[in-house]
Design a protein around this motif. Structure first.
Motif, PDB file in Angstrom:
ATOM      1  N   ASP A 220       0.847  -1.195   0.000  1.00 43.10           N
ATOM      2  CA  ASP A 220       0.000   0.000   0.000  1.00 43.10           C
ATOM      3  C   ASP A 220       0.882   1.244   0.000  1.00 43.10           C
ATOM      4  N   PRO A 221       1.674   1.434  -1.071  1.00 49.08           N
ATOM      5  CA  PRO A 221       2.616   2.566  -1.074  1.00 49.08           C
ATOM      6  C   PRO A 221       1.931   3.922  -1.085  1.00 49.08           C
ATOM      7  N   ASP A 222       0.656   3.994  -1.472  1.00 45.70           N
ATOM      8  CA  ASP A 222      -0.051   5.276  -1.478  1.00 45.70           C
ATOM      9  C   ASP A 222      -0.168   5.849  -0.078  1.00 45.70           C
ATOM     10  N   ARG A 223      -0.316   4.995   0.931  1.00 50.31           N
ATOM     11  CA  ARG A 223      -0.486   5.481   2.305  1.00 50.31           C
ATOM     12  C   ARG A 223       0.740   5.235   3.174  1.00 50.31           C
ATOM     13  N   ASP A 224       1.575   4.297   2.788  1.00 47.34           N
ATOM     14  CA  ASP A 224       2.728   3.945   3.628  1.00 47.34           C
ATOM     15  C   ASP A 224       3.991   4.628   3.119  1.00 47.34           C
ATOM     16  N   GLY A 225       4.295   5.796   3.679  1.00 42.66           N
ATOM     17  CA  GLY A 225       5.556   6.452   3.368  1.00 42.66           C
ATOM     18  C   GLY A 225       6.680   5.827   4.171  1.00 42.66           C
ATOM     19  N   LEU A 226       7.927   6.164   3.835  1.00 42.53           N
ATOM     20  CA  LEU A 226       9.066   5.566   4.528  1.00 42.53           C
ATOM     21  C   LEU A 226       9.118   5.960   6.001  1.00 42.53           C
ATOM     22  N   ALA A 227       8.757   7.195   6.310  1.00 44.11           N
ATOM     23  CA  ALA A 227       8.778   7.617   7.712  1.00 44.11           C
ATOM     24  C   ALA A 227       7.776   6.817   8.530  1.00 44.11           C
ATOM     25  N   MET A 228       6.591   6.593   7.968  1.00 46.55           N
ATOM     26  CA  MET A 228       5.580   5.807   8.661  1.00 46.55           C
ATOM     27  C   MET A 228       6.027   4.357   8.814  1.00 46.55           C
ATOM     28  N   LEU A 229       6.628   3.798   7.746  1.00 50.43           N
ATOM     29  CA  LEU A 229       7.116   2.428   7.820  1.00 50.43           C
ATOM     30  C   LEU A 229       8.206   2.278   8.879  1.00 50.43           C
ATOM     31  N   LYS A 230       9.108   3.255   8.945  1.00 54.07           N
ATOM     32  CA  LYS A 230      10.197   3.188   9.917  1.00 54.07           C
ATOM     33  C   LYS A 230       9.657   3.149  11.339  1.00 54.07           C
ATOM     34  N   GLU A 231       8.684   3.986  11.616  1.00 46.43           N
ATOM     35  CA  GLU A 231       8.081   4.003  12.955  1.00 46.43           C
ATOM     36  C   GLU A 231       7.318   2.707  13.218  1.00 46.43           C
ATOM     37  N   TYR A 232       6.628   2.211  12.207  1.00 48.25           N
ATOM     38  CA  TYR A 232       5.809   1.006  12.380  1.00 48.25           C
ATOM     39  C   TYR A 232       6.669  -0.217  12.693  1.00 48.25           C
ATOM     40  N   VAL A 233       7.713  -0.456  11.877  1.00 47.53           N
ATOM     41  CA  VAL A 233       8.480  -1.695  12.045  1.00 47.53           C
ATOM     42  C   VAL A 233       9.373  -1.653  13.281  1.00 47.53           C
ATOM     43  N   ALA A 234       9.682  -0.458  13.782  1.00 50.83           N
ATOM     44  CA  ALA A 234      10.546  -0.361  14.961  1.00 50.83           C
ATOM     45  C   ALA A 234       9.949  -1.102  16.152  1.00 50.83           C
ATOM     46  N   ALA A 235       8.641  -1.160  16.227  1.00 57.68           N
ATOM     47  CA  ALA A 235       7.991  -1.828  17.356  1.00 57.68           C
ATOM     48  C   ALA A 235       8.180  -3.330  17.332  1.00 57.68           C
ATOM     49  N   PHE A 236       8.626  -3.881  16.203  1.00 61.34           N
ATOM     50  CA  PHE A 236       8.725  -5.327  16.068  1.00 61.34           C
ATOM     51  C   PHE A 236      10.165  -5.814  15.955  1.00 61.34           C
ATOM     52  N   SER A 237      11.142  -4.942  16.164  1.00 64.28           N
ATOM     53  CA  SER A 237      12.538  -5.358  16.063  1.00 64.28           C
ATOM     54  C   SER A 237      12.907  -6.254  17.240  1.00 64.28           C
ATOM     55  N   PRO A 238      13.508  -7.409  16.979  1.00 66.92           N
ATOM     56  CA  PRO A 238      13.826  -8.351  18.057  1.00 66.92           C
ATOM     57  C   PRO A 238      14.971  -7.862  18.938  1.00 66.92           C
TER      58      PRO A 238
END
Length: 371
Positions: A261-279
């Motif tokens: 969903d690249p229309d809504r998922d910018g890189l800044a949003m992705l960076k914040e989102y995936v940070a919560a799941f880093s092991p």
């Protein structure tokens, strides 16, 4: 969003015009494998017979991932080319052509009808004929260089009368088959490329390709940040699986999350989102985002489901392929861990691929609870 519990990489039925089809019939030499077009198989078979060879005809389309991989890595391999040219006359047919062909028995027929008559409806399919044009054997699946050489030998020696063809891994032979059976993940579908290629912007500010992670085991999940259930659940389970490995192994696994969903998922949003799941003690999860065109290429390469559905609250949701694509340290696609597979099974598969990397036995680490 609708879940896909079966986590199929491809639809259960693909029209034959979606990919690659071989017909190995009675063969002549030529400059390169499968580069010469032909529309009269009867004439080609006659020419092959006159040369004392068999005929190999490949049916392909430009957008078939498995076809493209074989064209790039298999047909151009000099060892493979030399062996095939010594035994077969090779020609190409385009499955998208509208004009009929002349089949091996001299009948005018559409290409798709010719394939369907042979029940070659999945891709890639390899269908074999006797010298008189009668059907002998059919094989479905993408092959590497060693696989195509083995298949050529199998056909020439008529081994299909004794046992079905089973390709072996080019580097590890039958050991690879045993290793893949040891995985809980489902094996990759036969029409998928063994080494997918895509270039996407990553949340670390770099453009990333799968080749960048050679030497590491890669776990790739696809989805989008506004996914209400499947995506966060998958990433939570991946986090737990990596944290269940010994601390010395965790940094040898790279988790990737590619948005559809690249229309809504910018890189800044992705960076914040995936940070919560880093092991913990592992590598940070990387988010991947491409343009609309790059995302379409990713979807095509991995044969993903990615369909927008209207939503009163979110505008739209995206039904998408669920599960985790697993790549070994050589960058080869080894399987898909289906959505809902246990953390224990997922951790076991990661450990198995890591053990292959080190050349040691598969480890069975104690499950460590995520923080």
């Amino acid at each position: 969003m609708r879940r896909h519990p079966s986590c199929l990489l491809i639809p259960t039925y693909l029209p034959v015009a979606a990919g690659l089809l071989f017909f190995l019939i009675g063969g002549g030499s030529q400059a390169a494998l499968f580069e010469r077009n032909a529309d009269n198989l009867q004439q080609e078979a006659a020419a092959a017979h006159a040369e004392g060879k068999q005929l190999a005809v490949v049916l392909t389309l430009p957008d078939c991932p498995g076809c493209l991989e074989m064209e790039k890595t298999v047909y151009r391999d000099r060892r493979t080319e030399k062996l095939i040219e010594g035994r077969f006359r090779t020609v190409r047919l385009d499955l998208s052509r509208s004009a009929p062909i002349i089949d091996t028995l001299g009948r005018a027929t559409p290409v798709a009808d010719f394939a369907k008559r042979l029940r070659a409806v999945a891709t890639p399919s390899l269908v074999f004929f006797a010298g008189d044009g009668s059907f002998s054997y059919r094989y479905t699946g993408t092959l590497d260089q060693a696989g195509l050489r083995d298949l050529a030998d199998y056909v020439v020696r008529a081994k299909f009368e004794e046992f079905p063809f089973a390709p072996r891994d080019a580097a590890r032979g039958n050991l690879a088959a045993r290793q893949d059976r040891a995985l809980h993940a489902s094996p990759p579908a036969g029409n998928l490329p063994l080494y997918p290629e895509f270039a996407l912007a990553a949340s670390d500010g770099r453009e990333r390709r799968l080749a960048d992670f050679r030497g590491q085991v890669v776990a790739l999940s696809v989805g989008y940040t506004q996914c209400p259930d499947v995506c966060p659940t998958t990433l939570i389970e991946l986090k737990a699986a990596v944290e269940g490995l010994p601390p010395t192994l965790r940094r040898q696994v790279q988790v990737l999350f590619a948005t559809v969903d690249p229309d809504r998922d910018g890189l800044a949003m992705l960076k914040e989102y995936v940070a919560a799941f880093s092991p913990t003690s592992g590598r940070p999860v990387l988010g991947l985002r491409g343009s609309a065109e790059a995302t379409a290429r990713l979807i095509s390469q991995l044969q993903l489901v990615a369909e927008k559905r209207p939503s009163g609250s979110a505008g739209y949701t995206v039904d998408h392929t669920a599960g985790v694509f697993l790549f070994d340290a050589n960058g080869r696609l080894r399987g898909l861990a289906p959505f809902g597979q246990s953390v224990t099974a997922l951790r076991s598969d990661l450990a198995h691929l890591l053990a292959e990397r080190s050349g040691g036995p598969a480890v069975a680490p104690r499950l460590v609870r995520a923080n």
